[in-house]
Write a protein that holds these residues in place. Structure first.
Motif, short mmCIF file in Angstrom:
data_model
loop_
_atom_site.label_atom_id
_atom_site.label_comp_id
_atom_site.label_asym_id
_atom_site.label_seq_id
_atom_site.Cartn_x
_atom_site.Cartn_y
_atom_site.Cartn_z
N CYS A 1 28.27 -2.51 6.99
CA CYS A 1 28.59 -2.88 5.61
C CYS A 1 27.67 -4.04 5.21
O CYS A 1 27.59 -5.05 5.92
N PRO A 2 26.97 -3.92 4.09
CA PRO A 2 26.05 -4.99 3.68
C PRO A 2 26.76 -6.32 3.47
O PRO A 2 27.94 -6.37 3.13
N ALA A 3 26.03 -7.38 3.67
CA ALA A 3 26.55 -8.73 3.43
C ALA A 3 26.67 -8.99 1.94
O ALA A 3 25.95 -8.40 1.13
N GLY A 4 27.59 -9.88 1.57
CA GLY A 4 27.72 -10.32 0.19
C GLY A 4 28.65 -9.51 -0.67
O GLY A 4 28.82 -9.79 -1.86
N LEU A 5 29.30 -8.49 -0.10
CA LEU A 5 30.25 -7.68 -0.85
C LEU A 5 31.56 -8.45 -1.01
O LEU A 5 32.13 -8.93 -0.02
N THR A 6 32.05 -8.60 -2.23
CA THR A 6 33.32 -9.29 -2.46
C THR A 6 34.46 -8.46 -1.90
O THR A 6 34.60 -7.28 -2.24
N MET A 7 35.26 -9.08 -1.05
CA MET A 7 36.36 -8.38 -0.39
C MET A 7 37.62 -8.50 -1.24
O MET A 7 38.23 -9.56 -1.33
N ASP A 8 38.00 -7.40 -1.87
CA ASP A 8 39.18 -7.36 -2.74
C ASP A 8 40.36 -6.86 -1.91
O ASP A 8 40.61 -5.66 -1.83
N SER B 1 37.65 -9.89 11.27
CA SER B 1 36.26 -10.36 11.38
C SER B 1 35.42 -9.79 10.26
O SER B 1 35.85 -8.91 9.51
N GLY B 2 34.21 -10.30 10.15
CA GLY B 2 33.23 -9.77 9.22
C GLY B 2 33.36 -10.23 7.79
O GLY B 2 32.61 -9.77 6.92
N VAL B 3 34.29 -11.16 7.51
CA VAL B 3 34.50 -11.66 6.15
C VAL B 3 34.61 -13.18 6.21
O VAL B 3 35.34 -13.73 7.04
N PHE B 4 33.88 -13.86 5.33
CA PHE B 4 33.93 -15.32 5.27
C PHE B 4 33.94 -15.74 3.81
O PHE B 4 33.11 -15.31 3.02
N GLU B 5 34.94 -16.54 3.46
CA GLU B 5 35.10 -17.05 2.10
C GLU B 5 35.09 -15.91 1.06
O GLU B 5 34.48 -16.00 0.00
N GLY B 6 35.77 -14.82 1.45
CA GLY B 6 35.97 -13.72 0.52
C GLY B 6 34.82 -12.75 0.39
O GLY B 6 34.88 -11.83 -0.42
N PRO C 1 30.23 -6.77 12.01
CA PRO C 1 31.32 -5.79 12.04
C PRO C 1 32.63 -6.34 11.46
O PRO C 1 33.05 -7.45 11.76
N ILE C 2 33.24 -5.51 10.61
CA ILE C 2 34.53 -5.85 10.01
C ILE C 2 35.62 -5.20 10.85
O ILE C 2 35.63 -3.98 11.04
N ALA D 1 38.46 2.12 1.44
CA ALA D 1 38.63 1.18 0.33
C ALA D 1 37.43 0.24 0.25
O ALA D 1 36.95 -0.09 -0.84
N ILE D 2 36.92 -0.19 1.40
CA ILE D 2 35.75 -1.06 1.41
C ILE D 2 34.52 -0.28 0.95
O ILE D 2 33.67 -0.80 0.22
#
Length: 360
Positions: free
Chosen positions: A29-36, A68-73, A79-80, A138-139
């Motif tokens: 999954c590319p970096a910088g995607l907003t995790m909703d 894992s794989g998510v920081f500050e949203g 890997p997530i 969903a991601i």
């Protein structure tokens, strides 16, 4: 070992129906995607059991945790990891079939392959595993949003009750307005009554989920063995209880002449379009920019509340009695699963297409 799917946007799921929980690892999954997270939760709620009188009454809230794989949203490109804990297992409901093979289930084949099986709800073969797919899907949907791509499915048939209207004539925003997930109110009422009647007769019934992807750019798909429709077909046929897949004109196309079936090209504001879309948005295994649409056929749920003849692990004839909590028809809860698998395919091929072009 068959537990992973995708090449660049790649998922690996784990867990069983009556284990501690289920989970998924999403790599690529590319970096910088907003995790909703609210959206992910909403997608899981659409698939969860116990949501209406025409679904299994197992009560799982399907709350998830991102490990894992998510920081500050935002995604970090690593890997997530996600887990969904089981909370309402009733394994004792399956003690009576601990050594018996249920007709049309995976009990016999898993036993033949591994020499051991988890009889509690089918273990890994249970559709409970699809919760992890929906979380990953969903991601994938969140990523596709950034490219203006949407994926929406709906129930178009239950038993012999069929919605004859093409998706272009339907308001798909109405799909979530009823418990069967059919965007036509009158047809939805007929389907609900039919499923409820089948449930009361201690039987099950199958159906069809239709799906359409809009905004897909031309150029997705790989020749020769990784054609986009082949990838979608594999994705759909990997879902529990799926017996058939057709895209575009599908089997109905055999009734047409080539002069009728060919999609004529024309130019609209400098963009190549087709006057018809019998190809289902895919030609030569590669997307052509038109809507991608397809149908997925689901068989009747194998567990019925009736006695059935079978054999046990010793090869002796036995009677299998249906117990536990099961869907009388799987298609209402299959809608988000079909969407998730389609989104995973499109997200993967969107990333693959970016590696196939030299940008100077």
């Amino acid at each position: 070992m068959g537990n992973s799917f995708g090449r660049i946007f790649r998922i690996t799921t784990f867990g069983e129906s009556h284990g501690l929980g289920l989970g998924v690892i999403i790599d690529g999954c590319p970096a910088g995607l907003t995790m909703d997270e609210a959206f992910i939760r909403e997608e899981l709620q659409r698939r969860k059991p116990g949501q209406s009188k025409i679904t299994t009454q197992r009560k799982e809230e399907d709350e998830f945790q991102i490990l894992s794989g998510v920081f500050e949203g935002k995604t970090t490109g690593t890997p997530i990891g996600m887990v969904i804990m089981n909370t309402d297992q009733k394994s004792k409901d399956y003690s009576h079939i601990s050594d018996k093979f249920r007709p049309s289930h995976a009990d016999f084949t898993y036993f033949e392959k591994y020499g051991i099986r988890d009889y509690r709800g089918g273990g890994r073969s249970s559709a409970r595993e699809t919760a992890a797919r929906v979380a990953a899907g969903a991601i994938a949907k969140l990523m596709l949003r950034n490219f203006g791509i949407s994926v929406q499915a709906y129930v178009s048939q239950v038993g012999d009750i069929k919605l004859e209207k093409a998706y272009t004539l339907l308001d798909l925003s109405l799909t979530e307005e009823n418990i069967v997930r059919c965007p036509d109110k009158e047809m939805a009422e007929k389907m609900i009554a039919f499923i409820d009647g089948v449930r009361k007769s201690k039987d099950t019934v199958g159906g069809i989920v239709s799906c359409v992807a809009k905004g897909v750019p031309a150029g997705l798909g790989e020749p020769v063995f990784d054609r986009l429709h082949a990838e979608l077909g594999k994705a759909m046929l990997s879902i529990n209880a799926v017996k058939g897949f057709e895209y575009g004109s599908g089997f109905e196309g055999v009734k047409m002449r080539g002069s009728e079936h060919n999609d004529a090209f024309y130019l609209e504001e400098g963009k190549v379009k087709t006057k018809t879309n019998h190809s289902g948005g895919i030609q030569g295994g590669i997307s052509n920019g038109e809507d991608i649409y397809f149908n997925v056929a689901f068989k009747p749920v194998a567990t019925i509340m009736q006695d059935q003849e079978s054999v046990n692990e010793a090869g002796e004839p036995v009677t299998v009695s249906g117990k536990g909590r099961h869907d009388p028809c799987v298609v209402p809860r299959a809608v988000p699963i079909v969407e998730a698998m389609a989104a995973l395919v499109l997200a993967d091929h969107l990333l693959i297409s970016r590696t196939n072009k030299l940008h100077v």
